[in-house]
Design a protein around this motif. Structure first.
Motif, PDB file in Angstrom:
ATOM      1  N   ALA A 158       0.824  -1.209   0.000  1.00 12.48           N
ATOM      2  CA  ALA A 158       0.000   0.000   0.000  1.00 12.48           C
ATOM      3  C   ALA A 158       0.857   1.257   0.000  1.00 12.48           C
ATOM      4  O   ALA A 158       1.918   1.312   0.611  1.00 12.48           O
ATOM      5  N   GLY A 160      -0.402   4.758   0.939  1.00 19.00           N
ATOM      6  CA  GLY A 160      -1.520   5.590   1.356  1.00 19.00           C
ATOM      7  C   GLY A 160      -2.821   4.810   1.294  1.00 19.00           C
ATOM      8  O   GLY A 160      -2.836   3.574   1.290  1.00 19.00           O
ATOM      9  N   SER A 161      -3.946   5.504   1.238  1.00 17.03           N
ATOM     10  CA  SER A 161      -5.255   4.865   1.312  1.00 17.03           C
ATOM     11  C   SER A 161      -5.746   4.329  -0.020  1.00 17.03           C
ATOM     12  O   SER A 161      -6.484   3.344  -0.059  1.00 17.03           O
ATOM     13  N   ASN A 162      -5.370   4.949  -1.139  1.00 24.14           N
ATOM     14  CA  ASN A 162      -5.919   4.568  -2.436  1.00 24.14           C
ATOM     15  C   ASN A 162      -4.893   4.026  -3.428  1.00 24.14           C
ATOM     16  O   ASN A 162      -5.275   3.489  -4.469  1.00 24.14           O
ATOM     17  N   ARG A 164      -1.342   1.801  -4.569  1.00 25.85           N
ATOM     18  CA  ARG A 164      -0.500   0.652  -4.295  1.00 25.85           C
ATOM     19  C   ARG A 164       0.698   0.662  -5.241  1.00 25.85           C
ATOM     20  O   ARG A 164       0.614   1.192  -6.347  1.00 25.85           O
ATOM     21  N   THR A 191      -4.082   2.574  -8.775  1.00 27.16           N
ATOM     22  CA  THR A 191      -5.140   3.047  -7.889  1.00 27.16           C
ATOM     23  C   THR A 191      -6.479   2.585  -8.428  1.00 27.16           C
ATOM     24  O   THR A 191      -6.599   2.241  -9.619  1.00 27.16           O
TER      25      THR A 191
END
Length: 241
Positions: A158, A160-162, A164, A191
């Motif tokens: 990952a 961050g959140s969105n 890869r 993403t």
């Protein structure tokens, strides 16, 4: 008229999918449709450096069986226009109590208008968390007229959140002809937003041969030898379903 191998490859995935769906009501089906700026396959372009459309379908059965397939509007160097390139695969995977998983199966590739490129592979692999390794064997690979073994390592994580990141390193070995050996790799980011998937990657390969013969496929003995590293930035956009 499609060659017999082409018809077999087109039905390979459909047969596997039907078996899985019949065996397990809990089968998971996923797929995507999209476009890539260049269809890179193990370090070489199968779309002559041009954009290609791609449609894929994957099924995972609750009992460990899996299957799938894809069709790509590729363009081999001997061809003057886009034609269908088919892939079908199927196999079995099992997760061990330690968290390590193993898998084994078979893939079939077919190229409309270029039956000399058709080939099959058997594969086996291991995976753990975000890492996996696979070994592929083909008795007649991609028009080489040679036995080949392809080994690959894959990983990712990952960002961050969105976002890869992902990477792959691979090595193709032809035991009977060292001039066909090559190393290749890919590194990139991706993403997914509201069903849309986007990837940006850098593909690189150290090719021992260059050029594609019209009759004998990539790696023709008429090709001039080369040990240069070639790289290509590839952008992909797809809609998942």
């Amino acid at each position: 008229m499609p060659q017999p191998f082409l018809r077999q490859a087109r039905t390979f995935a459909l047969t596997g999918l039907a078996c899985i769906l019949a065996a397990s009501a809990q089968a998971q089906v996923s797929g995507s449709a999209g476009i890539v700026s260049d269809y890179m396959y193990r370090g070489i372009s199968l779309s002559s450096g041009k954009p290609a459309a791609r449609l894929s379908l994957d099924v995972d059965g609750a009992n460990g069986w899996f299957a799938g397939g894809q069709v790509v509007s590729g363009q081999l160097a001997p061809q003057s226009h886009h034609t269908a390139q088919w892939l079908g695969y199927g196999g079995y995977a099992q997760r061990l109590p330690s968290g390590l998983s193993w898998e084994a199966g078979m893939s079939a590739y077919a190229f409309h208008g270029a039956p000399d490129w058709n080939f099959r592979e058997v594969f086996a692999g291991l995976s753990f968390e975000n890492y996996s390794a696979r070994l592929h064997y083909s008795p007649d690979y991609l028009g080489f007229r040679e036995r080949t073994v392809y080994a690959e390592l894959n990983g990712g994580g990952a960002l961050g959140s969105n976002w890869r990141y992902f990477w792959r390193g691979g090595y193709l070995s032809a035991p009977g002809n060292a001039a066909s050996n090559r190393a290749e790799g890919r590194i990139g980011v991706g993403t997914a937003v509201r069903g849309w998937q986007m990837q940006l990657s850098l593909d690189a390969a150290r090719l021992r041969r260059q050029g594609i013969g019209a009759s004998s496929g990539y790696g023709s003995t008429a090709s001039a030898p080369s040990s240069k590293v070639r790289s290509k930035v590839v952008l992909g956009l797809a809609r998942g379903f």
